[in-house]
Design a protein around this motif. Structure first.
Motif, PDB file in Angstrom:
ATOM      1  N   THR A  71       0.836  -1.254  -0.060  1.00 44.43           N
ATOM      2  CA  THR A  71       0.086   0.249  -0.107  1.00 44.43           C
ATOM      3  C   THR A  71       0.828   1.144   0.031  1.00 44.43           C
ATOM      4  O   THR A  71       0.076   2.459   0.097  1.00 44.43           O
ATOM      5  N   TRP A  73       2.574   2.713  -2.130  1.00 45.07           N
ATOM      6  CA  TRP A  73       2.488   3.566  -3.347  1.00 45.07           C
ATOM      7  C   TRP A  73       1.515   4.747  -3.396  1.00 45.07           C
ATOM      8  O   TRP A  73       1.592   5.662  -3.976  1.00 45.07           O
ATOM      9  N   HIS A  74       0.377   4.508  -2.433  1.00 44.66           N
ATOM     10  CA  HIS A  74      -0.438   5.778  -2.308  1.00 44.66           C
ATOM     11  C   HIS A  74      -0.549   6.191  -0.646  1.00 44.66           C
ATOM     12  O   HIS A  74      -1.191   7.255  -0.505  1.00 44.66           O
ATOM     13  N   SER A  75      -0.007   5.609   0.114  1.00 45.33           N
ATOM     14  CA  SER A  75      -0.017   6.088   1.635  1.00 45.33           C
ATOM     15  C   SER A  75       1.213   6.725   2.101  1.00 45.33           C
ATOM     16  O   SER A  75       1.231   7.298   3.216  1.00 45.33           O
ATOM     17  N   ASP A 108       1.460   8.192 -10.895  1.00 45.11           N
ATOM     18  CA  ASP A 108       1.397   6.827 -10.817  1.00 45.11           C
ATOM     19  C   ASP A 108       0.544   6.431 -11.795  1.00 45.11           C
ATOM     20  O   ASP A 108      -0.689   6.982 -12.371  1.00 45.11           O
ATOM     21  N   ARG A 130       0.340  -0.996  -9.483  1.00 41.64           N
ATOM     22  CA  ARG A 130       0.604   0.273  -9.609  1.00 41.64           C
ATOM     23  C   ARG A 130       2.070   0.469  -9.931  1.00 41.64           C
ATOM     24  O   ARG A 130       2.642  -0.219  -9.560  1.00 41.64           O
TER      25      ARG A 130
END
Length: 274
Positions: A71, A73-75, A108, A130
């Motif tokens: 997670t 990549w977005h956190s 991304d 991603r």
């Protein structure tokens, strides 16, 4: 004289030539061994209890770290994975220092157009969740390097299998499996296209669901007829143009440091509050 073996149950004779039963000498040893056994069981039990109380199980920690990394990549902020400046102490040819400056960050994205078809097929078993990419240049702006983190959908078994395949079949050294660069208009990487790829490295990480890679080239847009994998280009005896220019060091050095930051970030994500 003919000497026979000592009968079982005896280990010699005392001063008056009387047999000494073996059990008399074994009792202290037996007691000591029993004490050690009890102590050892106590230590093991205590360690297991402590691990249970703190939730510090080896397999559980590894599993939670793997899940947490999926997670990232977005956190986490982009600067945490791709810092604006990356120091490379001893990363250049002959142990020279390097400093890389980020000049572009891609949004991304999915992986459809990010890889050549053959590399996309090789990575297909773990899927694409991603893709994050950034391009850096060296202090002299002579070279450009794109570094990427492909967050996969693979579980630990799938990542381990892919890592084994890449290692045993040397897929990370095949020129037809080179990653594509990320060129950004108005930067030193504006002319960094597929024909400008000079050296590259790919690492399939088994402990996190990520494939890390880097690909480097000259910033002036010159084409390269014979690109060389970074693992070969960094050898002291390598004489190819990418090796002589240090482009293998550029790709390998930057990829190593971004990969290291990824693992550190994943480790912090699984730390329990004290």
């Amino acid at each position: 004289m003919v000497s026979f073996g000592k009968p079982e149950g005896y280990d010699g004779y005392d001063g008056r030539m009387r047999a000494r039963p073996l059990g008399l000498r074994m009792r202290p040893r037996t007691a000591a061994a029993a004490a050690c056994l009890v102590l050892g069981l106590g230590l093991i039990g205590g360690a297991a209890t402590g691990s249970w109380l703190t939730g510090d199980g080896g397999d559980g920690t590894a599993a939670s770290g793997f899940s947490a990394a999926a997670t990232l990549w977005h956190s986490v902020p982009v600067d945490q994975l791709f810092p604006p400046t990356v120091p490379g102490t001893g990363a250049g040819p002959g142990g020279a220092d390097r400093t890389w400056t980020r000049i572009a960050v891609a949004r991304d994205s999915a992986c459809a157009d990010a890889f050549d078809p053959l590399l996309r097929r090789a990575l297909a078993p773990v899927g694409c969740r991603r893709l994050l990419r950034a391009t850096y240049t060296d202090a002299t702006q002579s070279y450009v390097t794109t570094v990427g983190l492909l967050f996969t959908k693979g579980d630990p078994a799938a990542m381990s299998a892919l890592a084994t395949r890449f290692r045993e079949e040397h897929l990370d050294r095949r020129a037809d499996l080179m990653p594509r660069p990320y060129a950004a208009k108005g930067t030193a990487a504006a002319h960094f296209g597929d024909r400008q790829r000079a050296s590259w490295t790919i690492s399939v990480l088994a402990d996190v669901p990520v494939v890390a890679y880097a690909v480097s080239g000259w910033a002036d847009g010159r084409t390269v007829d014979s690109p060389q994998p970074a693992a070969d280009a960094v050898h002291s005896g390598a004489t190819t143009a990418p090796a002589q220019a240090g482009l293998g060091n550029e790709a390998q050095g930057l990829a190593d440091r971004v990969e290291r930051r990824l693992r550190q970030t994943a480790g912090k994500a699984t730390e329990k509050p004290s």
